[in-house]
Every structure is written in structure tokens, then in C-alpha cells.
Write an enzyme that holds these catalytic residues in place. Sequence first.
Site, PDB file in Angstrom:
ATOM      1  N   HIS A 266       0.970  -1.321   0.049  1.00  0.00           N
ATOM      2  CA  HIS A 266      -0.052   0.011   0.038  1.00  0.00           C
ATOM      3  C   HIS A 266       0.783   1.261  -0.044  1.00  0.00           C
ATOM      4  O   HIS A 266       1.587   1.596  -0.955  1.00  0.00           O
ATOM      5  CB  HIS A 266      -0.792   0.014   1.159  1.00  0.00           C
ATOM      6  N   HIS A 307      -2.287  -2.394  -9.501  1.00  0.00           N
ATOM      7  CA  HIS A 307      -3.197  -1.764  -8.668  1.00  0.00           C
ATOM      8  C   HIS A 307      -4.440  -2.617  -8.685  1.00  0.00           C
ATOM      9  O   HIS A 307      -4.857  -3.224  -9.479  1.00  0.00           O
ATOM     10  CB  HIS A 307      -3.624  -0.474  -9.066  1.00  0.00           C
ATOM     11  N   ASP A 365       2.534   5.532  -6.650  1.00  0.00           N
ATOM     12  CA  ASP A 365       3.776   5.573  -6.024  1.00  0.00           C
ATOM     13  C   ASP A 365       4.969   5.462  -6.808  1.00  0.00           C
ATOM     14  O   ASP A 365       6.043   5.604  -6.641  1.00  0.00           O
ATOM     15  CB  ASP A 365       3.760   4.270  -5.105  1.00  0.00           C
TER      16      ASP A 365
HETATM   17  C1  LIG Z   1      -1.217   3.570  -3.054  1.00  0.00           C
HETATM   18  C2  LIG Z   1      -1.200   1.945  -3.266  1.00  0.00           C
HETATM   19  O1  LIG Z   1      -1.495   1.527  -2.362  1.00  0.00           O
HETATM   20  S1  LIG Z   1      -1.077   1.715  -4.931  1.00  0.00           S
HETATM   21  C3  LIG Z   1      -0.236   0.094  -4.775  1.00  0.00           C
HETATM   22  C4  LIG Z   1       1.318   0.035  -4.288  1.00  0.00           C
HETATM   23  N1  LIG Z   1       1.820  -1.190  -4.291  1.00  0.00           N
HETATM   24  C5  LIG Z   1       2.797  -1.685  -5.134  1.00  0.00           C
HETATM   25  O2  LIG Z   1       3.060  -0.784  -6.084  1.00  0.00           O
HETATM   26  C6  LIG Z   1       3.258  -2.760  -4.847  1.00  0.00           C
HETATM   27  C7  LIG Z   1       3.431  -3.761  -6.065  1.00  0.00           C
HETATM   28  N2  LIG Z   1       2.001  -3.994  -6.535  1.00  0.00           N
HETATM   29  C8  LIG Z   1       1.489  -5.097  -5.800  1.00  0.00           C
HETATM   30  O3  LIG Z   1       2.030  -5.823  -5.200  1.00  0.00           O
HETATM   31  C9  LIG Z   1       0.056  -5.417  -6.495  1.00  0.00           C
HETATM   32  O4  LIG Z   1      -0.111  -5.281  -7.769  1.00  0.00           O
HETATM   33  C10 LIG Z   1      -1.194  -4.765  -5.626  1.00  0.00           C
HETATM   34  C11 LIG Z   1      -0.899  -4.922  -4.129  1.00  0.00           C
HETATM   35  C12 LIG Z   1      -1.119  -3.133  -5.781  1.00  0.00           C
HETATM   36  C13 LIG Z   1      -2.334  -5.112  -6.001  1.00  0.00           C
HETATM   37  O5  LIG Z   1      -2.562  -6.432  -5.688  1.00  0.00           O
HETATM   38  P1  LIG Z   1      -3.840  -7.706  -6.208  1.00  0.00           P
HETATM   39  O6  LIG Z   1      -5.042  -6.612  -6.821  1.00  0.00           O
HETATM   40  O7  LIG Z   1      -4.089  -8.515  -4.762  1.00  0.00           O
HETATM   41  O8  LIG Z   1      -3.333  -8.339  -7.198  1.00  0.00           O
HETATM   42  P2  LIG Z   1      -2.231  -9.491  -7.049  1.00  0.00           P
HETATM   43  O9  LIG Z   1      -1.341  -9.426  -6.104  1.00  0.00           O
HETATM   44  O10 LIG Z   1      -3.405 -10.765  -6.822  1.00  0.00           O
HETATM   45  O11 LIG Z   1      -1.627  -9.781  -8.396  1.00  0.00           O
HETATM   46  C14 LIG Z   1      -2.301 -10.091  -9.621  1.00  0.00           C
HETATM   47  C15 LIG Z   1      -1.281 -10.985 -10.328  1.00  0.00           C
HETATM   48  O12 LIG Z   1      -0.153  -9.882 -11.175  1.00  0.00           O
HETATM   49  C16 LIG Z   1       0.877 -10.121 -10.603  1.00  0.00           C
HETATM   50  N3  LIG Z   1       1.465  -8.871  -9.991  1.00  0.00           N
HETATM   51  C17 LIG Z   1       0.645  -7.956  -9.483  1.00  0.00           C
HETATM   52  N4  LIG Z   1       1.639  -6.766  -9.088  1.00  0.00           N
HETATM   53  C18 LIG Z   1       2.881  -7.048  -9.571  1.00  0.00           C
HETATM   54  C19 LIG Z   1       4.140  -6.446  -9.807  1.00  0.00           C
HETATM   55  N5  LIG Z   1       4.405  -5.118  -9.261  1.00  0.00           N
HETATM   56  N6  LIG Z   1       5.183  -6.991 -10.508  1.00  0.00           N
HETATM   57  C20 LIG Z   1       5.035  -8.369 -10.852  1.00  0.00           C
HETATM   58  N7  LIG Z   1       3.988  -8.908 -10.651  1.00  0.00           N
HETATM   59  C21 LIG Z   1       2.689  -8.359 -10.222  1.00  0.00           C
HETATM   60  C22 LIG Z   1       0.885 -11.042  -9.375  1.00  0.00           C
HETATM   61  O13 LIG Z   1       2.070 -11.674  -9.102  1.00  0.00           O
HETATM   62  C23 LIG Z   1      -0.239 -11.832  -9.974  1.00  0.00           C
HETATM   63  O14 LIG Z   1       0.060 -12.823 -10.751  1.00  0.00           O
HETATM   64  P3  LIG Z   1      -0.696 -14.322 -10.707  1.00  0.00           P
HETATM   65  O15 LIG Z   1      -2.097 -13.841 -11.026  1.00  0.00           O
HETATM   66  O16 LIG Z   1       0.052 -14.973 -11.858  1.00  0.00           O
HETATM   67  O17 LIG Z   1      -0.676 -14.955  -9.214  1.00  0.00           O
HETATM   68  O1  LIG Z   2      -6.705   2.377  -3.787  1.00  0.00           O
HETATM   69  C1  LIG Z   2      -6.001   1.602  -3.351  1.00  0.00           C
HETATM   70  O2  LIG Z   2      -5.982   0.200  -3.306  1.00  0.00           O
HETATM   71  C2  LIG Z   2      -4.448   2.006  -3.084  1.00  0.00           C
HETATM   72  C3  LIG Z   2      -4.327   3.444  -2.659  1.00  0.00           C
HETATM   73  O3  LIG Z   2      -4.809   3.865  -1.476  1.00  0.00           O
HETATM   74  C4  LIG Z   2      -4.045   4.404  -3.758  1.00  0.00           C
HETATM   75  O4  LIG Z   2      -3.971   3.931  -4.876  1.00  0.00           O
HETATM   76  O5  LIG Z   2      -3.838   5.435  -3.437  1.00  0.00           O
END
Ligand SMILES: CC(=O)SCCNC(=O)CCNC(=O)[C@H](O)C(C)(C)COP(=O)(O)OP(=O)(O)OC[C@H]1O[C@@H](n2cnc3c(N)ncnc32)[C@H](O)[C@@H]1OP(=O)(O)O
Ligand SMILES: O=C([O-])CC(=O)C(=O)O
Length: 429
Positions: A266, A307, A365
Amino acid sequence: MSDKKATLTIDGMDEAVELPIYSGTIGPDVVDVGSLTGKGMFTYDPGFVSTASCESQITYIDGGKGVLLHRGYPIEQLAEHSDYLETCYLLLYGELPTKEQKDKFVSTVTNHTMVHEQLAHFFNGFRRDSHPMAIMCGVVGALSAFYHDSLDISDEQHRQVAAFRLIAKMPTLAAMSYKFSIGQPFMYPDNSMGYAENFLHMMFGVPCEKSNISPVLADAMDKIFLLHADHEQNASTSTVRLAGSSGANPFACIAAGIAALWGPSHGGANEAVLDMLQEIGDVSRIDEFVARAKDKNDPFRLMGFGHRVYKNFDPRAKVMKKAADEVLAELGLENDPLLAIAKRLEEIALEDEYFIEKKLYPNVDFYSGIILKAIGIPTSMFTVIFAVGRTIGWIAHWHEMISGSYRIGRPRQLYTGHDKRDFVPLEDR
Ligand SMILES: CC(=O)SCCNC(=O)CCNC(=O)[C@H](O)C(C)(C)COP(=O)(O)OP(=O)(O)OC[C@H]1O[C@@H](n2cnc3c(N)ncnc32)[C@H](O)[C@@H]1OP(=O)(O)O
Ligand SMILES: O=C([O-])CC(=O)C(=O)O
């Protein structure tokens, strides 16, 4: 669907029932317990992929199209024409303020920037090398111990004052957590300054000198706060709502939100992005990291990509990228190697089958850390700055919930543990 069975116990039922566990699906599996209890359905939706937890009028997202509206206004327009405090007003009250309303709001918030002097002593209880987010979790919750005129959640006046206090004091506490970590004296706010300028003054000013904050940096800081202001029911905002649904006071609720924001999936991702760009170090090494991100056996992910809601560009990432270009150019840092790595990484990811298929685009981010670094902010403060900006979103959602009709949030579970069994005395185990 797997062959495993879950034991589900339901209010009003004497015996547990066995139900199939569904796995590997995206989206909810509806477990029909209606015929057993007459009480309706349970929706099994880990990660709340398809569960709406509330109604809200604050923020609209179309993740497929990459649209983000606050109270109907597109984020791109707010980022270009508004400022952080005006956007706070909009999120909290639902309309853009008139000039008079805006002046009054800014002046009221500004009057609350100081924190109780006693709060400064809290910091001395922390180690100097504490992560500033660890300090923020503690000191924001501690505000409840000081401001008794903002704790009665049934009183609209209390709720308003709590909102003003939180918006105003978050930058002060954030800057204090940084000053503490570098062993410098805390700076009092200077209320002749704007919101973001004042924050930079408290971060970088020293008592014996007049702060001279560059308007370019103050504007960039303000834009970063604005772009983080709200994002509907994300993990931290949902945490704030859940905490608030039990009747907890607003400062305690925001402290809960800060804790949820800290995780690298997050808000903690902005710090992790910069660490990742620094680790990559050179555009020639990008392929290696992209390959790792695609490798199912490697937990590494490209931080700042992907996302839960956006399956297209995060509109804030576009604004952030443009702001990074402008700010770095104004500071003469346009050749920053990290910016070059970030841009190349984005290009590669957008052409790569893995990222295309999974719809992984840069999120808010991804570029923010490059701007923050250019401003001189240390990486450990990145998530704290996200928290300062997101405070208004947390408050607006908390306020919306408390002002309407709500009940305590209480999800159910599918129990997958042991059946009933008899206690075994220690000597027989
Ligand atoms: C402000 C915020 O909170 S914005 C988000 C900030 N977080 C990040 O940038 C961290 C990197 N991103 C991630 O970890 C994820 O994309 C999240 C947490 C943002 C979203 O998670 P979810 O919606 O639960 O997606 P999930 O984790 O199930 O990913 C779906 C698929 O994409 C892949 N994937 C998702 N994000 C990434 C990534 N950044 N790099 C590589 N692979 C990824 C996963 O491995 C998964 O693959 P699979 O279906 O083969 O298992
Ligand atoms: O919406 C979300 O899941 C993550 C978040 O806070 C953002 O992207 O600003």
C-alpha cells in the site's frame, strides 16, 4: 473448487455445517446458508475483491478507463487548478469553496498547526533510529489524550474540530518525527506560510535562521499531498472506517489508518520504489529485474506497478510523471539517473506480455519518490508524506460514515480449523 470442506458455524445454529471451500477464483463465492438457517448468504471474498463495504459520495474510480473523480471533479483538473487545502475542503464538504469559505477554512486549519507542548516529550521515548512511520502510529493516536474537545463523535462540532486538528497537525508531527531522527531541534510551525511551505520549513528549517523555501519545491510538495488525498475504500481508509464503526475516536481511527498504510503493498510502496530504482542502479540492469518480477518462484515485484482497481494507467501516475519532469528540470536535475531508469522501466513493462496480460501499469507511488528525493526528502519519510496527504481522505470517509447511518463492521469467516475435540491433560500429550 477444491475437494476440501470448511466447517461453518452460524449464529443461531447448534451444529456446524460442512461446506466446500472454493479456491483459485477471483471474486466472491457465495455460500448459501439460507436454507440451513433462514438467515441468508455469506459471501466468501478474501481480499474484498468484489465486496462494497459502504455507500459513499466522495470519490469515484473507473479502474478500466483510468478515471478518478473527487466529488465529480477529475484529478487532473484538481492537480492543475486547485491546491491541497482547497481539495481538503472539497472532499470534506462536497463542494469547491467560495473565496470567502476557502480563506476561512485555510485560516482555521492554520490556527491548529501547533501540537501540545507535552507531546514533544513522547518523541524522547523512541530510539533515534526508529522508522518515522513507527513514531507516527504512536504520536497520532496519542492526540486523543490531549484534545478532549474533539472526542465526542456524536457532536458535529467535536467532529469538525477533530478534522481541522488532524489536517493541521499531521505535517507538524511528520516533521517532528524527521527532526527527531536527525537529532535537530523541533521547529514550530510558521503560520505566515502556506501548508506545504510550512511543512518544508518544519522539515528543513533551523531555529537560528529564517527559512527560505523555494516556491517550486513548495508547489511540488503541495501537488504530492493533493494527489494522495483520497482513493475511496483502499486498505487504510477501510481500516479507518472499520475502526470508526466501533465508535472509536477520530485520532485513534487515523492512527489505525497510518498503520495500515505502512505496508509495502500500500503506501509503503513509495519508499520501496526508490529502494528498487537505486538497487537497479543503471538502465542496463532493468531486464534482470523485469525477469525477476515475472518469475513465479521469486517474491520480487516491480514496486509501483499494479493496482487492485486500475487495470489501466493510474491517472495520478501520469500527473506525477509530468510533475517529476517539471520539478527536476527546474532544479537542473533533468538527467537524474533514477528518472531515466523509471521511464525505461515503464516503457519495457508496457511492451512486455506479462505486464500487458496482467494489466500492470505504474501507480501513484511510481514517480512520487523521484520528486520527493529531488526536494531533499529522505526515503524513510516517503510513506509519512503519503499519510499527511491521505489524512483528509481518511477524515472525509470517517465523517461521512459517522454523520450517516452505520453499524459496527464485522466480517464473518469460513472456519477451516479442528472439529470439536476434548481437552487433553498435559501428561497425556
Ligand atoms: C497507494 C497504493 O496502495 S497503490 C499500490 C502500491 N503497491 C505496489 O506498488 C506494490 C506492487 N504491486 C502489488 O503488489 C499489487 O499489484 C497490488 C498489491 C497493488 C495489487 O494486488 P492485487 O490486486 O491483490 O493483485 P495480485 O497480487 O493478486 O496480482 C495479480 C497478478 O499480477 C501479478 N503482479 C501484481 N503486481 C505485480 C508487480 N508489481 N510486479 C509483478 N507482478 C505483479 C501477481 O503476481 C499476480 O500474478 P498471478 O495472477 O500470476 O498470481
Ligand atoms: O486504492 C488503493 O487500493 C490504494 C490506494 O490507496 C491508492 O491507490 O491511492
